[in-house]
Design an enzyme around this catalytic site. Structure first.
Site, PDB file in Angstrom:
ATOM      1  N   TYR A  32       0.833  -1.204   0.000  1.00 36.95           N
ATOM      2  CA  TYR A  32       0.000   0.000   0.000  1.00 36.95           C
ATOM      3  C   TYR A  32       0.861   1.245   0.000  1.00 36.95           C
ATOM      4  O   TYR A  32       2.082   1.170   0.198  1.00 36.95           O
ATOM      5  CB  TYR A  32      -0.958  -0.004   1.201  1.00 36.95           C
ATOM      6  CG  TYR A  32      -0.328   0.357   2.531  1.00 36.95           C
ATOM      7  CD1 TYR A  32       0.535  -0.521   3.178  1.00 36.95           C
ATOM      8  CD2 TYR A  32      -0.585   1.578   3.144  1.00 36.95           C
ATOM      9  CE1 TYR A  32       1.107  -0.192   4.397  1.00 36.95           C
ATOM     10  CE2 TYR A  32      -0.016   1.910   4.363  1.00 36.95           C
ATOM     11  CZ  TYR A  32       0.831   1.022   4.991  1.00 36.95           C
ATOM     12  OH  TYR A  32       1.402   1.350   6.183  1.00 36.95           O
ATOM     13  N   ARG A  51       8.772   4.027  -4.404  1.00 38.64           N
ATOM     14  CA  ARG A  51       8.707   3.052  -3.294  1.00 38.64           C
ATOM     15  C   ARG A  51       7.694   1.953  -3.614  1.00 38.64           C
ATOM     16  O   ARG A  51       7.943   0.771  -3.344  1.00 38.64           O
ATOM     17  CB  ARG A  51       8.338   3.776  -1.989  1.00 38.64           C
ATOM     18  CG  ARG A  51       8.313   2.855  -0.788  1.00 38.64           C
ATOM     19  CD  ARG A  51       8.186   3.593   0.523  1.00 38.64           C
ATOM     20  NE  ARG A  51       6.879   4.217   0.668  1.00 38.64           N
ATOM     21  CZ  ARG A  51       6.543   5.024   1.673  1.00 38.64           C
ATOM     22  NH1 ARG A  51       7.433   5.323   2.614  1.00 38.64           N
ATOM     23  NH2 ARG A  51       5.349   5.551   1.749  1.00 38.64           N
ATOM     24  N   ARG A  99      -8.170 -20.037  -1.926  1.00 39.77           N
ATOM     25  CA  ARG A  99      -7.132 -19.927  -0.903  1.00 39.77           C
ATOM     26  C   ARG A  99      -6.132 -21.079  -0.982  1.00 39.77           C
ATOM     27  O   ARG A  99      -6.492 -22.242  -0.777  1.00 39.77           O
ATOM     28  CB  ARG A  99      -7.762 -19.878   0.494  1.00 39.77           C
ATOM     29  CG  ARG A  99      -6.748 -19.566   1.573  1.00 39.77           C
ATOM     30  CD  ARG A  99      -7.380 -19.535   2.966  1.00 39.77           C
ATOM     31  NE  ARG A  99      -6.364 -19.226   3.960  1.00 39.77           N
ATOM     32  CZ  ARG A  99      -5.489 -20.098   4.444  1.00 39.77           C
ATOM     33  NH1 ARG A  99      -5.521 -21.349   4.033  1.00 39.77           N
ATOM     34  NH2 ARG A  99      -4.592 -19.723   5.328  1.00 39.77           N
ATOM     35  N   HIS A 101      -1.542 -21.270  -0.413  1.00 39.67           N
ATOM     36  CA  HIS A 101      -0.395 -20.400  -0.155  1.00 39.67           C
ATOM     37  C   HIS A 101       0.416 -19.990  -1.387  1.00 39.67           C
ATOM     38  O   HIS A 101       0.785 -18.833  -1.519  1.00 39.67           O
ATOM     39  CB  HIS A 101       0.522 -21.039   0.890  1.00 39.67           C
ATOM     40  CG  HIS A 101      -0.038 -20.992   2.289  1.00 39.67           C
ATOM     41  ND1 HIS A 101      -1.247 -21.553   2.618  1.00 39.67           N
ATOM     42  CD2 HIS A 101       0.450 -20.452   3.427  1.00 39.67           C
ATOM     43  CE1 HIS A 101      -1.492 -21.365   3.905  1.00 39.67           C
ATOM     44  NE2 HIS A 101      -0.475 -20.687   4.425  1.00 39.67           N
ATOM     45  N   LYS A 146       6.473  -1.767   1.947  1.00 35.64           N
ATOM     46  CA  LYS A 146       5.258  -1.204   2.545  1.00 35.64           C
ATOM     47  C   LYS A 146       4.121  -2.221   2.402  1.00 35.64           C
ATOM     48  O   LYS A 146       3.192  -2.063   1.602  1.00 35.64           O
ATOM     49  CB  LYS A 146       4.910   0.152   1.912  1.00 35.64           C
ATOM     50  CG  LYS A 146       4.071   1.020   2.845  1.00 35.64           C
ATOM     51  CD  LYS A 146       4.165   2.474   2.517  1.00 35.64           C
ATOM     52  CE  LYS A 146       3.152   3.333   3.244  1.00 35.64           C
ATOM     53  NZ  LYS A 146       3.220   3.310   4.703  1.00 35.64           N
ATOM     54  N   GLU A 179      11.823   2.445  14.503  1.00 38.25           N
ATOM     55  CA  GLU A 179      10.907   3.478  14.011  1.00 38.25           C
ATOM     56  C   GLU A 179       9.610   3.392  14.799  1.00 38.25           C
ATOM     57  O   GLU A 179       9.468   2.549  15.687  1.00 38.25           O
ATOM     58  CB  GLU A 179      10.647   3.298  12.512  1.00 38.25           C
ATOM     59  CG  GLU A 179       9.989   1.984  12.163  1.00 38.25           C
ATOM     60  CD  GLU A 179       9.750   1.791  10.666  1.00 38.25           C
ATOM     61  OE1 GLU A 179       9.575   2.786   9.939  1.00 38.25           O
ATOM     62  OE2 GLU A 179       9.736   0.625  10.231  1.00 38.25           O
TER      63      GLU A 179
HETATM   64  N1  PDD Z   1       2.655   5.120   7.538  1.00 40.69           N
HETATM   65  N2  PDD Z   1       7.303   3.783   9.128  1.00 40.69           N
HETATM   66  C1  PDD Z   1       6.160   3.071   9.090  1.00 40.69           C
HETATM   67  C2  PDD Z   1       6.139   1.723   9.712  1.00 40.69           C
HETATM   68  C3  PDD Z   1       5.024   3.607   8.462  1.00 40.69           C
HETATM   69  O1  PDD Z   1       3.887   2.902   8.401  1.00 40.69           O
HETATM   70  C4  PDD Z   1       5.093   4.917   7.904  1.00 40.69           C
HETATM   71  C5  PDD Z   1       3.930   5.549   7.198  1.00 40.69           C
HETATM   72  C6  PDD Z   1       6.306   5.619   7.991  1.00 40.69           C
HETATM   73  C7  PDD Z   1       6.468   6.990   7.388  1.00 40.69           C
HETATM   74  O2  PDD Z   1       6.460   6.931   5.989  1.00 40.69           O
HETATM   75  P1  PDD Z   1       5.963   8.143   5.095  1.00 40.69           P
HETATM   76  O3  PDD Z   1       6.744   9.350   5.502  1.00 40.69           O
HETATM   77  O4  PDD Z   1       6.257   7.723   3.712  1.00 40.69           O
HETATM   78  O5  PDD Z   1       4.501   8.314   5.377  1.00 40.69           O
HETATM   79  C8  PDD Z   1       7.393   5.010   8.593  1.00 40.69           C
HETATM   80  C9  PDD Z   1       1.509   5.530   6.768  1.00 40.69           C
HETATM   81  C10 PDD Z   1       1.285   6.984   6.702  1.00 40.69           C
HETATM   82  C11 PDD Z   1       0.305   4.753   7.249  1.00 40.69           C
HETATM   83  O6  PDD Z   1       0.467   3.565   7.487  1.00 40.69           O
HETATM   84  O7  PDD Z   1      -0.778   5.311   7.358  1.00 40.69           O
END
Ligand code: PDD
Length: 285
Positions: A32, A51, A99, A101, A146, A179
């Site tokens: 996403y 990304r 479904r 894997h 992501k 983070e």
């Molecule tokens: N989240 N680290 C994680 C684990 C995140 O989920 C996010 C962003 C960030 C910051 O990334 P960016 O600056 O590209 O938004 C760092 C989004 C906003 C969310 O899950 O809603």
């Protein structure tokens, strides 16, 4: 009326549904992006696309359409909704299949998108900073992707919510802070901004990239290295960044007070100007 996008169709949000066998629901088999827009202008679209491409390639997911078509589709969706400053959510999954894997051989990737009002932290939060707590780092080893697999992140965020905190910071067994549950994190010591370098250990935030560029352009020193919870608690300042929050100072970590300082404040101003410049409506002469 709120309009969403589901696999080629723009439809009322209430009717925007996906199939029961979507691999996103069975396996969190997808990725996403969250992209902010101001005055209907997308902020940092290119790095978000880069990304996304990277996440897709890493998981062997096919791109549902090329970047130009995706950009047009996103702008059409924004145009169909009455939201000037919003957050676009985009999700691509491996599609619908019985479904099992292994990857299905003949399934089309699925793309859905929604937009909603961009709700930023309050003025008081921007001015006074916010409280964060910590949570053991329980995520997988490919955090640079992501992925929609966010169970550890939501568990951590809920712990924060239960303790009246804005965010949870993940801490490794050795004390390293990676983070936040949905943000990148920073401390400041002797005027130097310290933050985890980009690696598989963190999501390479787009806001992070922009903030580090702005810091560099304005002679704010950066040290991209790991830091620990012990260091964070004795830092001169701490802050975090994400698409939805922008940049926000931290005034407390696990109940220990963190001072507010000029570095986060300065970066806040620089970032606001940067976003406003992108979101300016064209001048009509
Ligand atoms: N989240 N680290 C994680 C684990 C995140 O989920 C996010 C962003 C960030 C910051 O990334 P960016 O600056 O590209 O938004 C760092 C989004 C906003 C969310 O899950 O809603």
């Amino acid at each position: 009326m709120r309009i969403s996008y589901v696999n080629g169709s723009f439809i009322p949000h209430e009717q925007a549904t996906i199939h029961i066998d979507d691999r996103g629901t069975d396996f969190a088999d997808g990725v996403y992006e969250v992209i902010a827009y101001k005055n209907r202008k997308l902020i940092d679209l290119e790095p978000h696309f880069a990304r996304l491409k990277n996440s897709l390639a890493f998981l062997h997911l096919a791109e549902p359409m090329n970047s130009n078509t995706l950009r047009t589709t996103i702008n059409t969706l924004i145009g169909k909704n009455k939201i000037d400053d919003g957050l676009l959510y985009l999700r691509i999954t491996r599609g619908v299949a019985e479904r099992a894997h292994p990857f299905p051989s003949d399934t089309k990737t699925s793309l859905v998108m929604t937009v909603k009002e961009w709700k930023k932290p309050s003025d008081a939060e921007y001015t006074n900073g916010v409280k964060v707590i910590t949570h053991p780092e329980i995520r997988w080893a490919w955090r640079h992707i992501k992925s929609i697999c966010l169970l550890p992140n939501i568990m951590a965020k809920q712990k924060a919510a239960d303790l009246n905190a804005k965010e949870a910071w993940f801490v490794e067994k050795d004390g390293t802070i990676t983070e936040g549950s949905s943000s990148n994190v920073y401390i400041v010591k002797n005027g130097i901004v310290i933050t985890q370098p980009e690696s598989n250990d963190i999501l390479g935030g787009i806001t992070r990239k922009t903030i580090l560029n702005l810091a560099q352009e304005n002679n704010i020193k950066i040290d991209e290295r790991k830091f620990t919870l012990t260091e964070a608690i004795s830092a001169d300042e701490a802050f975090m960044t994400s698409t939805s929050m922008g940049i926000i100072a931290v005034n407390e970590i696990d109940g220990k007070k963190i001072p507010l300082g000029t570095t986060a404040r300065r970066l806040q101003g620089l970032y606001e100007s940067y976003v406003n410049a992108i979101g300016e409506l064209p001048q009509i002469n």
